[in-house]
Design a protein around this motif. Sequence first.
Motif, short mmCIF file in Angstrom:
data_model
loop_
_atom_site.label_atom_id
_atom_site.label_comp_id
_atom_site.label_asym_id
_atom_site.label_seq_id
_atom_site.Cartn_x
_atom_site.Cartn_y
_atom_site.Cartn_z
N TYR A 792 -17.91 31.77 -10.80
CA TYR A 792 -18.42 30.64 -11.55
C TYR A 792 -20.17 30.51 -12.00
CZ TYR A 792 -14.00 28.79 -9.17
OH TYR A 792 -13.14 29.21 -9.07
N GLY A 793 -20.48 31.81 -11.49
CA GLY A 793 -21.88 31.29 -12.47
C GLY A 793 -22.20 31.41 -13.17
N GLU A 794 -22.13 32.63 -14.17
CA GLU A 794 -21.55 32.23 -15.71
C GLU A 794 -21.83 31.13 -16.41
OE1 GLU A 794 -20.69 35.65 -20.03
OE2 GLU A 794 -19.70 35.96 -17.09
N ALA A 795 -20.47 30.68 -16.41
CA ALA A 795 -20.17 29.84 -16.88
C ALA A 795 -21.02 28.19 -16.37
CB ALA A 795 -18.85 29.19 -16.52
N ALA A 796 -21.65 28.22 -14.98
CA ALA A 796 -21.92 27.30 -14.71
C ALA A 796 -23.62 27.02 -15.25
CB ALA A 796 -22.24 27.45 -13.12
N GLN A 797 -23.61 28.57 -15.72
CA GLN A 797 -25.49 28.32 -15.35
C GLN A 797 -26.09 27.93 -16.88
OE1 GLN A 797 -25.99 32.93 -16.06
NE2 GLN A 797 -25.96 33.26 -17.93
N LEU A 798 -25.14 28.11 -17.77
CA LEU A 798 -25.57 27.32 -19.84
C LEU A 798 -26.06 25.93 -19.09
CD1 LEU A 798 -22.92 29.70 -21.77
CD2 LEU A 798 -25.72 30.32 -21.07
N VAL A 799 -25.08 25.52 -18.64
CA VAL A 799 -24.76 23.88 -18.10
C VAL A 799 -26.47 23.12 -17.21
CG1 VAL A 799 -23.68 22.35 -17.24
CG2 VAL A 799 -22.48 23.79 -18.17
N LEU A 800 -26.17 24.21 -16.46
CA LEU A 800 -27.87 24.12 -15.05
C LEU A 800 -29.03 24.17 -15.98
CD1 LEU A 800 -26.42 25.83 -12.30
CD2 LEU A 800 -26.46 23.87 -12.44
#
Length: 832
Positions: A792-800
């Motif tokens: 899930y890191g790749e999808a979450a990093q943009l939002v973060l």
Amino acid sequence: MEDAATVARLLSRLMDAVDEAAALAAPPADAASPSSSRRCTAPMFVFSFLVARINPVLQSLLLLQQEVGELPDASSRVSALESLGAELRRARSLAGRASSAGASSYAASVAVRLVEGAARCLGRGLLVLAGAWADAPVEIRTEMDALRGEMMEARFDGPIEEVGGGPALGDAEDLVVRIKNADEDELWVVLFEIVVLTEEGFVGEEGGTLIPALLNRLTVTKGENRVKMIEVLRKLASHSTENKEKMAGVEALSTIVRSLSRNVDESREAVGLLLDLSEVLKVRQRIGRIQGCMVMLVTLRNGEDSIASEYAGRLLGVLSGNAHNVLLMAEAGYFSPLVRYLKEAGSEMNKILMANAISRMKLTDQIRSTLGEEGSIEPLVNMFTSGKLEAKLSALGALRNLSILEENIKRLIDSGAIEHLLQLLFSVTSVLVTLREPAAAILANIAESDRILTKKGMAPQMLSLLNHSSPAIQIHLFQALNRIASHSNAKRIRTKMRENGALQLLLPFLTESNNQIRIAALNLLVHISKDFDPAGECFDQIGVAHLNLLVNIIAASTSDNEKSAALGILSNLPLNDKRVTDILVKENLLPVLISLFDTTIARTLNPTKMCLLENIAGVMVRFTVPWDKKLQRTSASHGVISCLLKLLTCGSIVAKSKAAVSLGQLSQNTVALVKVKPARWLCVPSSSETFCDVHNGNCVVKTTFCLVKAGAMSPLVQILQGKDREADEAVLEALATLLKDEIWENGSNAIEKATGVQALVRVLEVGNLKAQEKAIWMLERIFRLEGHREKYGEAAQLVLIDLAQKANPSLKSMIAKILAHLQLLQMQSSYF
């Protein structure tokens, strides 16, 4: 093929008819002979020539038809040919009448006009024909267009001399007979002739003798002729007042009024005729009595036809001099004259009539808005402040109806009405007692708007009136107070009401025999109890007796509204007041609550029942507080957890939020409850049904309150994935109990398995600040595990990263930790 044959037959017949018409209009062979009874005239010769030119066009169409054969649109062509045939018959009749015009130059000018009319008839017929044969070769269409243009623009010079025989033009008796006996085609000719005669001044005083025949025929004749007939009546009406008075009878006016509802042309002529006739006093007096007249006039005024709209507006203006007519206009939805009566100086009785009309009518919000915009509020306020008793009463009735709309509430407040309304409520003058009930009703309407909060002394004044008012007034006062207290920004007013002794004043109403008043009092107590200070002395203010009364209402009332209000009060009481909880347990409220829940959830959920479930869920929060494990076990044994799970899927977002709070409170103790049961406590190995991977022990829902074993994970996550955000914080707090230090790794896996990671990332995008803070705290723990980082890191990093750039500073340090887990920042970075 049958349709094609019909077209061919009609074309052939028309060609024969055209030949006959051309021959009738043509000069005879001996036209030059002085002994001829019919002499050659230039207009008739030219007309005959134009008529004769139609046949080559028809011949070309017939040949074209024979070449093509079957026709896909034969019906439109049949209709066009029939229309041309009808126009040809009219043209022949007009030409025939022109030939009998008489020898005088005056009659000759009329005859020329008749021949021109005959030519235009044929031009109209050719226009319809061209439309039906729009796909004809260009040379045929060009010829049709050219001939039509010549027909429509034909202007004839020179006399048309008498043929001999037949009555002369303008013979009134002859015209009356023809009006009565003519068929529809011939009637059109007669009407056209009368129009020409009138315009040329050939119909004088004797024209009035035509009016009864025209009115009688108007009731039975068909569409196009009705338009022409009303046109004739307008011309006759313009000739003299006597002619207008001959049309002023109720029966005659009723006949004309019926034409207002027909097609555009007819309604335009009819309203124009009525406008002309309105110069006569009798017409102005009678027209309002004709059923449906005002409705049709208002419809025309609001319609798309600009001419009819102007006529109707002018006529309504003329008729508005009569108060009865103004009331009829208002009932038809036209209020400007009514408002004018209210605003202008004049008869107080007329003003009372107008105010009464507003008060008794069923108004839409659009109409209320219109009345407010046009200025009705201020004169009505003036009526009830300075008028006599009857004026005051009628004005209050009107304002009661208008004040339902928030736009008008602002106008009422700006006009200073509230102070005058309160004065009426405090009045002890016997004459004014009848005004108190409508005044209270208006205040209740005004209280719908949060603008009322600017009037800080209003709520205390109304509270003080409760014990000194009749039941009807009490109901309105409670409505007003409930609306004031329910506004989201009314916290200060609710506090002030409590400080002024509102609880002590309202609690006695719990035993009120009038159901409506009792429920209204309960609802007001719900609002006032919303902001109880947790450290305050609410128990001392409410007391044991009233708590018992509330439990009895929940157990015994037949009204869902009343039960809901009683539960709402209990759910607002501070959770940390153990004395309240002990009394509710002693009164066996819990089993009553579960039974009420089961009964309610099994029915169709309307708004009342949804509110009832919300308040049941609110009271369940008290029975699941984390600091009282014994009470939690008691609640679980009665089936509270099952109820809470149902609320997660069936309840409103408010109910879901409260259910999530209770489940979170229960889950706070799960780790401790699992630990207190060592393995030797069981005689047999743990079964897969009871063993919990999260808590690494045996979890039984009723004893350990485990979220995972209860099946709460999926519905909790679904709430986060939904559109409503009100329950986010409660759901996140519940899920966060699975990320305690002792179990965070297993808890992270359980949340991931329930698709909770995606839901947490979504909260970062759409949630409020508190929800974002909790979601970040949870993601920081979940992303400590490599498997979850990879998935899930790749999808979450943009939002973060996006959140870090524009979020509240309080979030940035926690976001930095997550980005460090994702290897986008070093743990010691000072970027944030």
